[in-house]
Design an enzyme around this catalytic site. Structure first.
Site, PDB file in Angstrom:
ATOM      1  N   ASP B 541       0.858  -1.189   0.000  1.00  0.00           N
ATOM      2  CA  ASP B 541       0.000   0.000   0.000  1.00  0.00           C
ATOM      3  C   ASP B 541       0.897   1.243   0.000  1.00  0.00           C
ATOM      4  O   ASP B 541       2.116   1.128   0.136  1.00  0.00           O
ATOM      5  CB  ASP B 541      -0.865  -0.054   1.272  1.00  0.00           C
ATOM      6  CG  ASP B 541      -2.049   0.892   1.217  1.00  0.00           C
ATOM      7  OD1 ASP B 541      -2.198   1.616   0.227  1.00  0.00           O
ATOM      8  OD2 ASP B 541      -2.822   0.898   2.192  1.00  0.00           O
ATOM      9  N   GLU B 544       2.544   5.118  -3.845  1.00  0.00           N
ATOM     10  CA  GLU B 544       2.502   6.186  -4.877  1.00  0.00           C
ATOM     11  C   GLU B 544       3.827   6.914  -5.020  1.00  0.00           C
ATOM     12  O   GLU B 544       4.138   7.297  -6.158  1.00  0.00           O
ATOM     13  CB  GLU B 544       1.377   7.174  -4.539  1.00  0.00           C
ATOM     14  CG  GLU B 544      -0.008   6.600  -4.660  1.00  0.00           C
ATOM     15  CD  GLU B 544      -0.409   5.745  -3.449  1.00  0.00           C
ATOM     16  OE1 GLU B 544       0.277   5.855  -2.419  1.00  0.00           O
ATOM     17  OE2 GLU B 544      -1.362   4.962  -3.544  1.00  0.00           O
ATOM     18  N   ASP B 618      -9.303   4.198  -1.317  1.00  0.00           N
ATOM     19  CA  ASP B 618     -10.164   4.512  -0.176  1.00  0.00           C
ATOM     20  C   ASP B 618     -11.486   5.140  -0.611  1.00  0.00           C
ATOM     21  O   ASP B 618     -11.661   6.352  -0.561  1.00  0.00           O
ATOM     22  CB  ASP B 618      -9.405   5.416   0.791  1.00  0.00           C
ATOM     23  CG  ASP B 618      -8.149   4.720   1.305  1.00  0.00           C
ATOM     24  OD1 ASP B 618      -8.055   3.486   1.152  1.00  0.00           O
ATOM     25  OD2 ASP B 618      -7.272   5.399   1.848  1.00  0.00           O
TER      26      ASP B 618
END
Lengths: 568, 959
Positions: B541, B544, B618
């Site tokens: 996760d 980015e 999310d």
């Protein structure tokens, strides 16, 4: 439709199976209880759908023919017959309107050497030995993928029996403990009843005393009135002297006021600054970043902001008034002291007050009327000004003493009544069957779980204490004893509702973005008072599984609490 | 308020409604100020201005880029030359051009800048950053398909000023390279489909030194050339302005699709304002966008710069291979010779404008002509989706967080208690010791092995979160090794970059460094990641990368990666480098125990499909987010990354029972099917929901498991030819213009299953669009829907998700509910057949062990089912390998237990047996057949009981 099953029946059926062993072989996985449906060796009639008949050879042929699955007691072919399944019309040909439920409770494991049990059909021949239900390994009879589940009933049964024996012992012990608890609870209840009786008598006595003292006071007051009292002030004080004193005092007060205002303004600015910081935090923090500290701070700020609104009193008019007062006195402003310092004597105090007021600017008069008192009391409260002396009484000592005595008596009555009320409320409080929890009140048990130690003090509170630090969070204060419905799986693997006793706690510490914490303690029978498990069912709503002898069935002597030991 | 009208009652009511709305849904919203608009992004602003200037000049605008004919050279399928750019100061800048014509039919255009290539530039601020334009995106992205077409040839009939190349199958393709101004047109069958620099927006900002105090001399706005400040962070831009931009026009195409990730419709919207259009271009700059908004061109977590343009019976595509921040403007113009004939006679062109902050122009052009062709050719370049382990296609149960190992075991037990299947339970962040990855919290997870062993008893798996930010802490072996081995991302001054993420102060592993890959692999080994077992898999996760205190919630652009590449050059591919490292690490956990890795990622770039699954980040527990998930998943599918899904239930906030139920009914059609929830939400595991919704949810999950053979086959198909696993309408019916914009219904691969999830509250029917004139049958009760080019109302009570089966398919199922996919391995199959207009049907099935790579050596079953002239047959379409025989032996006991034929010929009423012939059997046998009639409107059906033919064998059933 479902046939009832229970352990007792199971056991009985188990022995029946042996007796009928000369009959045709019972289909695999079939509970002997149902054997009667499988007697006809040519045709099988589906149990719940007698209109559907199939050749007996189709029983246990690993293909689901009956809409109720009764043709496959020994395979998983009908496992899909369930309200949990996405059934299509082709899954119940010609019967698409039927409710979907299995007629059989599950695959029946004989478990020789242990006790028979069901394993859900969906676990038959899936390649996993489900020893918990099927210690004989018969659920994996097809040996899919080469799996071989050996019979472990001997060892599992032995263990189980040992455990069972212990459970029995423990249960006996638990019941014994429960009895003691009931006795203890009964004794405590009796004590309260006794206490109430005693208190009632005391209240009665105190009230009588109060009446007497009231009469005494009246008498003293009447006597007092007969004595003519001379005024204590001689009226000799000169207006100018008073004016001098007053001037000093007023100056002093003014300075104090200016000081206090300055402090107030500074404090306001600081509050404003802090509020701005917090408001910014609230807007800019990242709720995704699960920092409890920040969340708590934001939450508290939100509460604060909601609370403080409306009491905001940066009132311009008041400030203008204060500005006016803060100016030094002169002919144009405030009081012209010179005039007063040169005033002739000759008027009494009462006149003086009126006159004094007449010389004040109208704005000040109303201001004094409206504000002085509140400002003064504010300053006093904050300890900025010393409290002025009480007005000295003009009463006689006798009256004062009588009044004091009455007050004391009245207080005592109130206090006794409060105690009585509390005791009566306690008596009416539900302490569970036989008031049994009376005996456990205040008993605390703890359990270490993860980063916390959970604490349950019966009928008082639940807490979550951090193991690493010293932080302790209230998970609720005692609310009531009740019951709840818990879903459990029965021997057939079905989910059934079971009623359990609970003790509920609420109004615990409030949560960020959530409610106040609350805990539902679910009680199970056990020898010891012990927390088995604590879970956060949803945000800040906890459940605690607790064993206690108090939750065991049996042992009560009727609904009322038993009498105390002495009476037994 | 300027208006002095008394506030009317409705206004008060309205404000009341608004207020109430605020109470119901907490006022969270995306923090716009955290993310750039085009106006705030210097190069986007500059290129938009450049485009506006060009457009405003109309025909008088001449793009200052010319291909020098003297430099043009064509050999072995590759055209080279030098484009000369004339600057405003009238200087010439040399831009080398390479156009490669590939065997696959794709063409690749690369433009670079000579001065930067040679390093002949001066860096500002003494920066150590690489001087070149970044040319390594390919290294992370392209894995094949670059074979140059030897047959591509110069077209002798090129006009003067043009160089034309014929290529592709049967020389159907032609690239017309215009020299001045430089531009390329791509034709198929003599028709132009793609135009480059048609509008003259081509722009490659050449290197120039910063000249101080030179005001007035240049007409150009230099305000964003040398420094940019955003979110309190100043970008030092050591190489000055260096953006690239190109306009790409699709003449005659009115729809463009792709370029995920955005929370928007499948058919992309125009971006230069106007009603229903966006104001900003679609942005690709992988970002951790908190509470993202819908119908927005705003960037999200991943980026795949692949765009498909579609018109009736033709699909073409472009792939913009650049990892820097990218913005894409889209405008559509409808031209018509007769202004009164709008509609029928009109022709819509879609013009796009691609802008990237740095790097080369590196563009692939695909000429189709079908969506499948694009998927296949693009997949040859970037790789096909990995064939996942079987469990990965099952149901994933996630929550932030399962708090203890006991909690995990209890959730596991509850699923069994309520007989709801699931395959994987997940641990978010909080399992770690103080947010240090590769550790377990000793208090809450004292026995991770026991927990994993418990899961393994029913072949279930555990997935744990491992992020690229490493807590900056002493005595934390990962942090110490990261620093001592110099494997972290550096700041612009060459020091280890320190930013904020979950653990507080953190450093980031730099997976551009090969040494970091090797080190990352050591961390995953069982002896290093103590407490991990073989059934543990990884969730990457925040890759980015998410940096809480960085600009755009990510790293400063002037950070430095391995090779001294600036973060600006590599940003969008950063997430993928971590996935590559993790994938390799998972393969190397223990020698001799190779299983297919499973990795979930939030950030991605083209190529991530080879190693991971993705989810849409999310989202929120609202009906709108449920609705948005469908086009998002579809878009990912056509962009070559089909292993996609959204958090079932919505990550933020609490869904009510209706929403949760509908979300499960939709979520079972996501290729990646996982429920997830924020830490502040109520627990919502399916068994906690009260009846009847619990049963509805259980039914949905079991439906997913029932169709597992079809799903696995679809994944296999995607893994060998790149086709999406769930497909949009235009993909299935490229000729039906009415269906091009439809993005609220989907098809499961080539199974014939058409699904329209219900995504509105209180809605109990669905309007399902049917394109062709085949019969479609309701999956559950065989109600018949027929009628091409229109919508049909399908009932959708709360317990039902509308699913239709197109006539002509054979769908493999496993109908026995089990606890996990692993335990379904030995179960028999059911085949469901719907006949088409010609009374024929087809289907396929792929099966392997669902775990290992043995399928690469033939350990699989691949069947083609065919129903024709009253015979159902199964034939082998696999290729034998050394492990085939052994595998077939293990599967010998697995058979077909039932065949359901929907809408069979009426004559079958009289039939009660069918003949079954299996290869290797001495004699033909029979199986019973039952015919069932239904009320009118619903198709009759026939059921063959126990043909008992082996799933791995050749056989025939004669009706």
């Amino acid at each position: 439709m479902r046939l009832p099953q229970s352990l007792l029946l199971l056991a009985a059926a188990g022995s029946a199976a042996q007796a009928s062993s000369d009959k045709p072989v019972r289909p695999r996985g079939l509970d002997p209880e149902f054997a009667k449906f499988y007697q006809d060796s040519t045709t099988f009639t589906c149990i719940s759908n007698p209109s559907v008949k199939i050749p007996f050879s189709a029983v246990n042929d690993d293909y689901c023919d009956c809409p109720d699955g009764s043709d496959e007691p020994g395979t998983s072919a009908c496992a899909h017959i369930s309200r949990n399944s996405p059934l299509t019309v082709a899954d119940r040909p010609g019967n698409s309107d039927l409710d979907t439920a299995l007629a059989l409770p599950g695959f029946y494991c004989k478990n020789k050497g242990h006790r028979p049990s069901y394993v859900p059909f969906q676990r038959v021949n899936d390649g996993i030995c489900d020893y918990e239900e099927c210690c004989d390994g018969s659920d994996e009879w097809a040996r899919v993928g080469g799996i071989k589940c050996e019979d472990r009933c001997k060892e599992i049964g032995k263990q189980w029996r040992k455990q069972e024996e212990q459970n029995q012992k423990s249960m006996t012990a638990a019941l014994r403990k429960k009895k003691d608890l009931l006795i203890d609870a009964g004794r405590q209840q009796q004590e309260i009843e006794d206490h109430i009786a005693a208190l009632e008598a005391e209240v009665h006595g105190a009230e009588l005393k109060e009446q007497n003292l009231e009469a005494d006071l009246k008498l003293a007051q009447e006597q007092d009135r007969k004595v003519v009292r001379t005024g204590k002030g001689k009226g000799k004080g000169k207006v100018s002297a008073l004016a001098n004193l007053a001037k000093g005092r007023v100056d002093e007060l003014r300075n104090a006021l200016v000081d206090v205002r300055r402090q107030r303004d500074e404090a306001r600015e600081r509050v404003k600054e802090l509020e701005d910081i917090l408001a910014k935090v609230k807007v800019e923090y990242n709720p995704n970043f699960n920092d409890e500290g920040v969340k708590r701070a934001v939450r508290s700020y939100e509460d604060y902001a909601a609370r403080e609104q409306g009491t905001e009193d940066a009132n311009g008019a008041v400030d203008r008034d204060l500005d006016e007062i803060a100016k030094a006195d002169s002919e144009e402003n405030g009081i012209n002291w010179e005039h007063w310092e040169n005033e002739e004597d000759g008027c009494n105090d009462l006149d003086l007050v009126y006159k004094f007021a007449a010389y004040l600017p109208p704005s000040l008069v109303s201001f004094i009327e409206d504000r002085v008192i509140s400002v003064k009391s504010y300053l006093e409260e904050k300890g900025i000004l010393p409290k002025a002396d009480e007005d000295s009484s003009s009463e006689s000592k006798a009256v004062t003493q009588a009044r004091d005595a009455l007050k004391t008596a009245q207080d005592s009555v109130t206090s006794l009544k409060n105690k009585l009320r509390d005791q009566r409320a306690d008596l009416e409080q539900d302490y569970g069957p036989g008031s049994i929890f009376r005996a456990l009140k205040g008993v605390c048990i703890t359990q270490d779980a993860g980063e916390y130690t959970y604490e349950h003090c019966f009928l008082e509170s639940t807490k979550q204490n951090q193991r690493k630090g010293s932080n302790s969070v209230s998970m609720g204060k005692f609310s009531n004893v009740g019951t709840t419905t818990v879903e459990e799986v029965n021997t057939a693997g079905e989910v059934v509702n079971v009623e359990k006793m609970t003790i509920e706690y609420n109004r615990g510490q409030s949560c960020w973005n959530g409610p106040n914490r609350s805990t539902k303690v679910i009680l199970e029978c056990g020898e010891e008072n012990k927390i088995l498990k604590t879970a956060e069912e949803e945000k800040c709503v906890y459940s605690m599984l607790v064993t206690s002898p108090a939750a065991c069935a049996g042992g009560e002597a009727g609904n009322d609490a038993p009498r105390s030991k002495d009476e037994l | 308020m300027a208006r002095s009208l008394p506030a009317p009652r409705w206004a008060m009511l309205l404000s009341l409604v608004v207020l109430l709305g605020c109470i119901v849904v907490p006022g969270f919203a995306v923090k716009h100020k955290d993310f750039k608009t085009c106006e705030q992004s210097g190069f986007c602003k500059r290129n938009r201005a450049y485009a506006d200037n060009a457009s405003s000049q109309g025909a008088s605008w001449s793009s200052p880029y010319e291909l020098d004919p003297a430099t043009v050279h064509f050999k072995d399928g590759v055209l080279t030359g030098v484009i000369s750019k004339t600057t405003t100061a009238n200087e010439k800048v040399r831009l080398p051009l390479t156009v490669s014509f590939l065997e696959s039919g794709a063409a690749r255009i690369v433009v670079d800048e000579e001065k930067r290539m040679k390093g002949d530039i001066e860096m500002r601020h003494g920066s150590q950053a690489n001087k070149k334009r970044y040319d390594e995106t390919e290294k992370w992205t392209i894995v094949g398909g670059l074979e140059v077409s030897k047959s591509a040839t110069l077209n002798a009939q090129s006009e003067t000023g043009f160089t034309n190349i014929l290529y592709g199958p049967d020389y159907k393709f032609q690239a017309i390279v215009r020299h001045s101004p430089f531009g390329v047109e791509f034709q198929r069958d003599g028709q132009t489909h793609v135009q480059l620099n048609h509008r003259g927006f081509l722009n490659m900002e050449h290197w120039r030194p910063k000249v101080d105090g030179k005001d007035g001399e240049s007409s150009e706005d230099e305000s964003t050339w040398w420094e940019e400040t955003f979110g309190g962070n100043t970008d030092s831009k050591p190489r000055g302005p260096e953006s690239i931009a190109l306009d790409i026009t699709f003449p005659g195409y009115s729809h463009v699709f792709g370029i995920p990730e955005h929370a928007d419709s499948l058919s992309l919207k125009e971006t230069r304002g106007g009603p229903g259009n966006h104001e900003n271009p679609y942005r690709l700059y992988n970002s951790d966008v908190f509470e993202y908004e819908l119908e927005s061109p705003m960037t999200l977590y991943g980026a795949i710069p692949l765009m498909q343009a579609h018109r009736k019976n033709s699909t073409v595509g472009v792939f913009w291979l650049n990892a820097a921040e990218t913005w894409i403007d889209i405008v559509k113009s409808t031209a018509s010779s007769n202004p009164l004939a709008l509609g029928a006679g009109s022709k819509t062109d879609t013009a796009t404008h691609w802008m990237s902050e740095s790097g080369q122009i590196d563009l692939f052009v695909f000429l189709g002509p079908s969506p499948n062709d694009i998927s296949k050719t693009y997949g040859e370049l970037t790789g096909y989706t990995q064939l996942p382990q079987q469990f990965a296609i099952g149901y994933h149960q996630c929550r932030w967080n399962y708090v203890t190992d006991e909690d995990v075991k209890e959730v596991n037990a509850k699923f069994d208690k309520y007989q709801i299947p699931y395959d994987v339970i997940w641990l978010d962040l909080e399992y770690t010791d103080d947010r240090k990855y590769f550790t377990w919290d000793p208090l809450t997870f004292p026995d991770p092995k026991g927990m994993q062993q418990k899961l393994d008893e029913t072949e279930r798996k555990l997935v744990v979160l491992i992020d690229p930010h490493i807590k900056n802490a002493d005595k934390y072996f990962v942090s110490e090794e990261l620093r001592s081995k110099n494997l972290a991302v550096l700041n612009k001054d060459g020091e280890i970059y320190d930013g904020w993420c979950w653990p507080g102060s953190s450093n980031w592993v730099d997976c551009f460094n090969p040494a970091a890959h090797a080190w990352w692999a050591t961390l995953h080994k069982f002896d290093k990641f103590k407490g991990s077992l073989q059934n543990l898999f990884i969730w990457n996760d925040m890759n980015e990368p998410s940096v809480f205190n960085g600009p755009d919630m990510t790293m400063p652009k002037d950070n430095l990666h391995y090779g001294n590449w600036e973060h600006r050059d590599v940003h969008n591919v950063n997430g993928l480098t971590l996935l590559n490292a993790t994938y390799k690490a998972m393969l190397e956990r223990k020698k001799g125990e190779v299983r297919r890795p499973f990795i979930l990622t939030r950030s991605y770039y083209a190529g991530a499909q080879r190693v991971s699954a993705m989810w849409t980040g999310d989202n929120q527990a609202t009906w709108d987010h449920l609705g948005a998930s469908i086009p998002m998943v579809l878009t990912n599918g056509i962009a070559g990354f089909p292993f996609a899904g959204a958090d079932v239930g919505g990550f933020f906030h609490n869904p009510d029972k209706d929403l949760l139920t509908r979300w499960y009914q939709a979520g079972i059609w996501y290729p990646f099917f996982r429920a997830h929830a924020h830490i502040d939400t109520r627990r919502r595991e399916p068994y906690l929901i009260s009846e009847p919704h619990r049963s509805y949810i259980a039914q949905a999950i079991r439906l997913r498991y029932q169709l597992m053979p079809a799903w696995y086959t679809a994944f296999h198909e995607a893994s060998v030819n790149g086709t999406p696993i769930v497909r949009p309408q235009y993909y299935m019916f490229p000729e039906d213009e009415q269906g091009f914009a439809i993005d609220d219904q989907l098809y499961l691969a080539s199974t014939g299953l058409l699904v329209k999830p219900v995504v509105q509250k209180n809605t109990h029917s669905a309007e399902v669009y049917i394109s062709d004139d085949e019969k479609y049958y309701d999956y559950f009760d065989f109600t018949v829907y027929q009628g091409a080019g229109k919508k049909h109302t399908v009932p959708a009570p709360e317990d039902k998700v509308p699913v239709l089966i197109q006539g002509g398919h054979i769908i493999p199922r496993k109908d026995r509910p089990r606890r996990s996919t692993g335990l379904m391995r030995w179960d028999p199959y059911t085949l469901v057949i719907t006949l088409d207009k010609d009374s024929e049907a087809q289907g396929s099935l792929y099966v392997d062990d669902g775990e290992t790579f043995d399928y690469e050596r033939g350990a699989y079953i691949h069947r083609h089912f065919n129903y024709r002239e009253s015979v159902l047959s199964s034939e082998d379409i696999g290729t034998k390998g050394p492990k085939t025989a052994e595998y077939l032996k293990t599967m010998a006991g697995v058979t077909v237990e039932r065949v359901v034929i929907v809408d069979p010929p009426v004559e079958w009423k009289a039939k009660d047996t069918v003949v079954v012939i299996e290869d290797g059997a001495k004699l033909a046998s029979t199986a019973s057949l039952e015919f069932y009639e239904q009320e009118s409107g619903k198709a009759s059906y026939a059921v063959v009981k126990k043909p008992n033919v082996g799933i791995g064998k050749n056989w025939r059933i004669e009706f």
